[in-house]
Design an enzyme around this catalytic site. Sequence first.
Site, PDB file in Angstrom:
ATOM      1  CB  CYS A 136      19.768  35.686 110.473  1.00  0.00           C
ATOM      2  SG  CYS A 136      21.007  35.151 109.954  1.00  0.00           S
ATOM      3  CB  THR A 137      15.490  37.284 114.284  1.00  0.00           C
ATOM      4  OG1 THR A 137      16.053  36.251 115.688  1.00  0.00           O
ATOM      5  CG2 THR A 137      14.243  37.428 114.352  1.00  0.00           C
TER       6      THR A 137
END
Length: 388
Positions: A136-137
């Site tokens: 994820c970011t």
Amino acid sequence: MKCFICIFAFIIHLACAVSSKNGPFLGCETEAFPPNRSAAVPQYTINLDLPPEQRWTQLIKEKRVPMVALIEDVRNLTQSLFGMRIFNIIMDNLGSVYDSLPSPYREEIGGIAGASGLLKEEVTLYNIFYEVFTYCTSIIVQDTSGKLYHGRNLDFGLFMGWDRHEHKWRVAELLKPLVAQVNWTKGGKNLYQSINYAGYVGIITAVKKGHFTFSLDERFGLNGGYMGLLEWILFHDHNQKWVTFLTREVMEEAKNYDDALLRLSHTRLLAPVYFILGGTKPGEATIITRWRDNFHTDDIGSSKFPWYLVETNYDTWESPPFFDDRRTPAIHCLREGQQYNASMRLLYNVLSTRPVFNKLTTYTSLMEVNDGKLGAWLRDCEDPCWPW
């Protein structure tokens, strides 16, 4: 397991480097905002006044077909990777995991199984495999007036069925029809909003209007979720929290940013994780790096993160690996955009920049705490696009 993932990632990195003249970073995206309205995820309500077994019934009835398709694909992949014998052992243990889950999550999972026609063990697997295959970011930016904006890409399905003809991860594609914006209500009032996969009872992206915004990123570690799960099953060590069950409790019970920060920092966890938390005041934004028992925080306004926070599944005090460096282009594009442009627009454009945006990205979400704004849009990264 971690070494195997690194080796496999290195092989794919080399293959992609050879096949693409452009490389992973093609420059900062500046025209992606506003998002396509047709890609906005649908909204649903989970009424916490209902018995737990009934809370998800309407949503699951609408999403039953894609949910069954996803579980079937995960089951086939698991069987092909480990064989039927190991798969059966996993499923047998999931029964004991289900039986030991705390309320109301056990009852909700049971209700989801009944509404979907799936086994309770299968729905339990669906609710814990997030912590195995997720990249994820998460980004928070603070504008020159001190207003905070929170955004994230949810990337899912690494090593789960690469389609070499379509250039897509099969599980990531199967997850997209399950993305939903959920309004959680109690006593006729809206408590908070989240972005969920239908039937996933924990919280990974959410906003509590006037209080805080939240996102969760996976963290890899030797004493990780596998160890916590083994302790839970074999030693009946239930004095630890399932990560996304804790975050749901925080969304429902925490009264403010400081309360949420305390709970997310000090509660013993089943797995290591990154919590990204934003508040209502200037400077109220932090990355909480969690071990199962300890924590470290990186606050906005520091020399490292002057007006933004960026978390991409790696400890902030170490360089990300060369085969998965989403942090560097994200920070580069934030700095290029400059603080006076900090906004939903800047966030969405950065989150649309390859390889921050990649073949694993199922949705992009934007949040603003004061107005309680939350939006999520399904994503499809067209070639040339990095596998993750």
